[in-house]
Design an enzyme around this catalytic site. Structure first.
Site, mmCIF file in Angstrom:
data_model
loop_
_atom_site.group_PDB
_atom_site.id
_atom_site.type_symbol
_atom_site.label_atom_id
_atom_site.label_comp_id
_atom_site.label_asym_id
_atom_site.label_seq_id
_atom_site.Cartn_x
_atom_site.Cartn_y
_atom_site.Cartn_z
ATOM 1 N N GLU A 299 -12.935 4.298 6.056
ATOM 2 C CA GLU A 299 -12.883 3.402 7.123
ATOM 3 C C GLU A 299 -13.988 3.724 8.218
ATOM 4 O O GLU A 299 -14.324 3.099 9.093
ATOM 5 C CB GLU A 299 -11.443 3.571 7.894
ATOM 6 N N GLN B 283 0.753 -1.310 0.057
ATOM 7 C CA GLN B 283 -0.168 -0.069 -0.087
ATOM 8 C C GLN B 283 0.832 1.325 0.168
ATOM 9 O O GLN B 283 0.249 2.278 -0.107
ATOM 10 C CB GLN B 283 -0.964 0.073 1.174
ATOM 11 N N ARG C 298 -8.364 -1.092 8.623
ATOM 12 C CA ARG C 298 -9.189 -0.263 7.941
ATOM 13 C C ARG C 298 -9.796 0.687 9.090
ATOM 14 O O ARG C 298 -10.889 1.244 9.485
ATOM 15 C CB ARG C 298 -10.363 -1.295 7.369
ATOM 16 N N CYS C 299 -8.754 1.414 9.724
ATOM 17 C CA CYS C 299 -8.967 2.324 10.551
ATOM 18 C C CYS C 299 -7.781 3.434 10.587
ATOM 19 O O CYS C 299 -6.867 2.877 10.448
ATOM 20 C CB CYS C 299 -9.355 2.096 11.993
#
Ligand code: CDP
Length: 788
Positions: free
Chosen positions: A742, A222, A372-373
């Site tokens: 998110e 990523q 995802r945060c």
């Protein structure tokens, strides 16, 4: 937001179909495992059956005797180049391959390289490792007890398993507020270890060109630029210099934070390619992915809330013990060892707050990634939203009423929180009011009361969360010293078409579409004419990558600013072409025209052509711009979620009957993509609330290490998500957007947990740790004599 562009141009606010989807839905995506290079060989990894053991011998002869096996790499091989350990993103160290001992079950022990993936697997079976088991530490509380076996014996001065202590807020002021409070509640809340479980596992193809000394790594990352820099810093001493390293991140089948760290497999593949002079492919299987890649969460929190008798919250205190496994390999900004946990005051106007986090080493895989945060926001939101409901129960007050009483009010923004953040904008009462009205809250409460009289179990749960995304302002945010700005580079071709490159990297979020829409909005060039590229360090401008919902707040902003720079130059060219003064020109999406004479105009396409064919004397040819955007603040998206559950008294199963998500991410680029982000996020939020958990027995044996017992949700478990929006633009973002990727993963778990507890509250239930499995609920039903 009113649409400024036509459907043909497709700027902001249009639900443009995703430009990337034609290749994905035809099965023509280009993922790492699709890459096949001439002469490519394959790598597979020997893993430890023990959670803690000394390695006394590794016998490689039988493996090397298998036809097709080319090499076996061990820690000793890498030790010769001082590459057997590597730094983590939190400046801790982690083994690439062990020399002395293994620290968790499934840890990499050796690697076999062969002409074929199956032969490599046979080679793995044939490697014989002798172990001497050592005492295992699984419980982080026990890890910190005096006399606990010290795990990091590699660190000469380390005498215990404590990693860090971090705190924020005013301890004394908060203690005083607690001492003076009418009502106090306290709750232990555990968020278990979970895994991102992305569809695509991790892998790479490392290709070292011996003749040129050039390394290309196609990998599931990523953050390609940061990875290139880390590779150069770690392996510079063996000749890998940054200009000779190219990282290419092709299509990625889900990242969710799990593809930020550097895993040993990547490094071993690079070492193997250097040693063999051949391209080496490493693709982990599902069990390796779940058992050895960075985990998320694993926070043991004790939350306390103080309030006046009328429900006014006065102080918050949260103490946390974080289990980081054997190395602190969290992907956090350097100054934030506990991520952005200090957003834990949430949406409430709390005058006093104090929070502290300690972290411990255990015999588990390393990590602490931001699944995802935005760096521990999920943990923070779960704590505040759960303890708020505990307080509501204590006060016998409706949880919606309690929230409405304590919300930060719209006129208080920008709002300085007790833990130091400046929230940019928000309208929390409006979001909750919309959620309550849309779902019919009062009617649901009446239905619940009636059902309760009949002995039926129905619960309503609310979560009114505040997120903190867009890391980040470079004065506070860096990863390994690299500042967390991000970038955009726009180049307009003579015919008015665009190549746009970014420092971020989409893993399914639809950047090829939404970045094109930003260009369309700013320049009036149809989004269909904008080619978006990310992920190749040889071509994209430097950036820190995509995670923590930062793409829109950073690269999205850079895109708008770069487009505006282009517009400045375009104006000069238009003035030249129209023989007018720049001051007399006005911009209307897609063209400059002379004020008062709209027929005297030049379109952006005409201007682009002139930039290469007829530009003003003395001006540089071309039409392009780069922007490295350093956000002045983070953005603070928020939402109010309401969940309705029914509980089966015969099985303890929880059924989500309705779930409404009201989200606010400021101005929206693509409503359809935002809805997709929310739908996916809600499903990923439901998963840890009801299904997913990775746990260990006292010997460090993993449970939840395969899809047999790591229960990712399927369509069967997923309810029909209902969504609605409010729009409160960010005042500092160039086009008023906040991140959204998110929000739903963060907001959903406490809404679901609160609904289940609410269904059982009349039985005296105050809290249940997630995942709320049928077994846990069934035990409660039995203990209270209401099981059928
Ligand atoms: O960093 P990441 O892409 O995961 O998160 P994000 O910036 O929140 O964006 C997720 C997706 O939603 C991207 O395609 C964004 O462009 C889109 N988005 C949007 O359309 N409008 C917003 N206000 C925020 C995000």
């Amino acid at each position: 937001m009113a649409l400024k562009t036509t459907a043909e141009v497709c700027g902001m606010g249009h639900s443009m179909k995703r430009k990337e989807d034609p290749r994905f839905i035809r099965g023509q995506g280009h993922y790492v495992d699709d890459i096949k290079l001439p002469g490519m060989v394959h790598l597979d990894i020997v893993r430890s059956p023990y959670a803690h053991a000394k390695i006394t011998a590794i016998h490689t002869e039988k493996a090397l005797a298998i036809p097709g096996v080319l090499a076996v790499i061990t820690g000793k091989t890498l030790e010769q180049f001082n590459l057997h350990w590597m730094p983590t993103l939190m400046s801790d160290t982690q083994m690439v391959l062990p020399v002395e001992k293994v620290m968790y079950q499934a840890q990499e022990v050796a690697a076999v390289i062969a002409t074929d993936r199956y032969i490599a697997a046979d080679g793995v079976e044939a490697v014989e490792v002798e172990y001497e088991p050592l005492p295992v530490v699984v419980d982080p509380f026990k890890a910190l007890e005096p006399g606990a076996p010290v795990l990091r014996t590699d660190k000469k001065d380390k005498k215990d398993n404590h990693i860090f202590h971090w705190e924020a807020g005013d301890r004394a002021g908060t203690d005083r507020a607690f001492a003076e409070a009418d009502v106090k509640v306290k709750q232990d809340i555990y968020i278990p270890r979970i895994h991102v479980a992305s569809i695509e596992t991790c892998g790479c193809v490392a290709d070292f060109d011996r003749a040129m000394g050039h390394l290309t790594v196609y990998m599931t990352t990523q953050a390609p630029h940061a990875i290139r820099t880390v590779f150069a810093l770690v392996a510079g001493h063996v000749g890998l210099s940054e200009e000779k390293i190219r990282i290419v991140s092709p299509d990625i089948g889900g990242g969710f934070g799990g593809k930020v760290p550097v895993y040993p497999g990547y490094v071993i593949a690079v070492a193997a390619s250097v040693v063999l002079g051949k391209p080496v492919k490493w693709i982990e299987d599902r069990m390796e992915n779940l058992q050895a890649d960075s985990f998320a969460r694993d926070y043991h929190m004790t939350a306390e809330l103080a309030a006046k008798r009328d429900g006014t919250m006065t102080a918050l205190r949260i103490k946390t013990l974080a289990d980081h496994g054997y190395a602190d390999a969290a992907a956090n900004p350097s100054k934030f060892p506990a991520g952005l946990f200090s957003i834990c005051t949430g949406s409430y106007d709390l005058k006093h707050a104090f929070t502290e986090v300690d972290a411990a080493y255990t015999n588990k895989p390393p990590g602490g990634i931001a699944y995802r945060c935005s760096f521990r926001v999920t943990e923070a939101v779960h704590a505040i939203e759960r303890i708020t409901d505990v307080l509501a129960q204590e006060l016998e007050m409706d949880p919606a009423e309690l929230r409405l009483k304590n919300f930060i009010q719209p006129e208080q923004f920008p709002y300085k929180s007790a833990l130091g953040w400046e929230y940019d904008s928000g309208d929390y009462p409006a979001a909750l009011a919309l959620a309550m009205k849309t779902i019919g809250y009062d009617e649901l409460r009446r239905e619940q009361a009636e059902k309760r009289r009949r002995g039926e179990l129905m619960g309503i749960g609310i979560s009114s969360f505040t997120e903190i995304v867009g890391a980040g302002p470079s004065k506070d945010f860096d990863i390994l010293g690299i500042k967390m700005f991000d970038s955009a580079e726009l180049r307009i071709h003579p015919t008015g078409k665009v190549i746009a490159r970014f420092g971020t990297k989409s893993q399914g979020q639809g950047h090829e579409t939404t970045y094109a829409q930003i260009v369309a909005e700013e320049l009036g060039i149809p989004a269909a004419h904008v080619q978006v590229e990310e992920g190749d360090t040889d071509t994209a401008p430097y950036g820190l990558g995509t995670y923590a919902s930062r793409s829109t707040p950073t690269s999205g902003a850079a895109c708008a600013v770069a487009a505006r720079k282009i517009r400045e130059k375009a104006k000069k060219i238009a003035a030249y072409l129209l023989e007018a003064s720049e001051d007399d020109l006005e911009w209307e999406t897609g063209k400059f025209f002379v004020k008062g004479a709209p027929q005297k105009a030049k379109t952006i396409q005409e201007i682009a052509f002139a930039a290469y064919t007829n530009h003003p004397p003395g001006m540089e040819a071309g039409l392009e711009a780069v922007d490295y955007y350093d956000p002045p603040n983070l953005t603070f998206p928020f939402g109010s979620y309401i969940c309705v559950v029914d509980i089966d008294r015969g099985t303890g199963a929880v059924k989500i009957r309705r779930f409404l998500a009201v989200d606010d991410c400021g101005n929206i680029i693509n409503p359809m993509i935002v809805d997709g982000q929310i739908h996916g996020g809600l499903t990923m939020g439901m998963a840890p609330a009801l299904l997913e958990e990775i746990s260990y027995d006292e010997n460090g044996n993993i449970s939840g290490g395969s899809f047999m017992d790591y229960l990712v949700p399927t369509a069967m478990e997923t309810p029909n998500w209902e969504t609605a929006k409010t729009v409160t633009p960010s005042p500092h973002h160039p086009f008023g957007a906040k991140g959204v990727g998110e929000s739903a993963t963060v907001g959903a778990p406490p809404a679901i947990a609160n609904a289940v507890v609410d269904a059982l509250a009349h039985l005296g239930v105050r809290h249940i740790d997630i995942p709320i499995t049928p077994e846990k609920v069934w035990d409660i039903l039995k203990a209270n004599g209401v099981a059928e």
